[in-house]
Write a protein that holds these residues in place. Structure first.
Motif: not given
Length: 201
Positions: A193, A189-190, A179, A28-30, A197, A23, A181, A185
């Protein structure tokens, strides 16, 4: 002396181990940011009701877009299930702002009816799109997803519907995808994010 050195090293190792993992740090974005964002193509495909529809017609603040096919034995069902699981982690308010769009890379087999039955296994709210292969390829090109061109069916034994990119794109309401993925993923994590977002899209 050796013990004095060893203890700080062990403490440092514990700190580094605690910071490692799949993660990304909070906030912060994965996923991988796309800068500048992809401009998603507006080529018309066909939805699961048999009606013309472009990816950019999907009505949501955030749409997760995935190109795959219903006979896919591994990656496609894994990705679609991870996303479905991620959606259950959201609040009702967040969930209402998110959509998932599946675009078939095997339109010779994936009729609107076939795609609808397939997607219902994961989440009945998923949007399914199919159409002429050349149109699918045209849309995929705009978001950097590889789809093997060719004549599907026995006429072209080189055609392989499994030859497609496995990334998932995050598309905003303006038809831009800032973005993406990878196939590994996780649902957590989704979800993280998506929450992040939704604050920005």
């Amino acid at each position: 002396m050796a013990r004095r050195v060893l203890v700080p090293l062990l403490l440092l190792l514990l700190v580094l181990t605690g910071c490692s993992g799949d993660d990304a740090p909070e906030g912060t974005l994965n996923g991988t940011p796309v800068d500048p964002p992809f401009a998603v193509g507006d080529t018309e495909l066909v939805d699961t009701d048999g009606e013309p529809m472009a990816l950019t017609d999907v009505d949501a603040r955030l749409t997760l877009v995935f190109f795959g096919y219903t006979k896919c034995p591994d990656v496609c069902p894994l990705v679609l299930q991870n996303i479905a699981s991620a959606l259950t982690r959201l609040t009702d308010e967040q969930r209402e702002q998110v959509q998932v769009a599946f675009v078939s890379t095997d339109p010779a087999h994936d009729t609107p009816e076939v795609v609808r039955r397939y997607l219902d296994r994961f989440d009945p709210s998923y949007v399914g799109l199919t159409g002429e292969l050349e149109d699918v390829v045209e849309v995929a090109d705009t978001v950097g997803v590889f789809v093997l061109e060719g004549e599907p069916g026995k006429a072209d034994p080189e055609y392989d519907p499994g030859a497609h990119g496995t990334q998932v794109l995050g598309m905003d309401a303006d038809g831009e995808a800032p973005v993406l993925w990878g196939q590994d993923t996780s649902s957590a994590q989704y979800a993280a994010d998506i929450e992040l977002l939704l604050r920005d899209v």
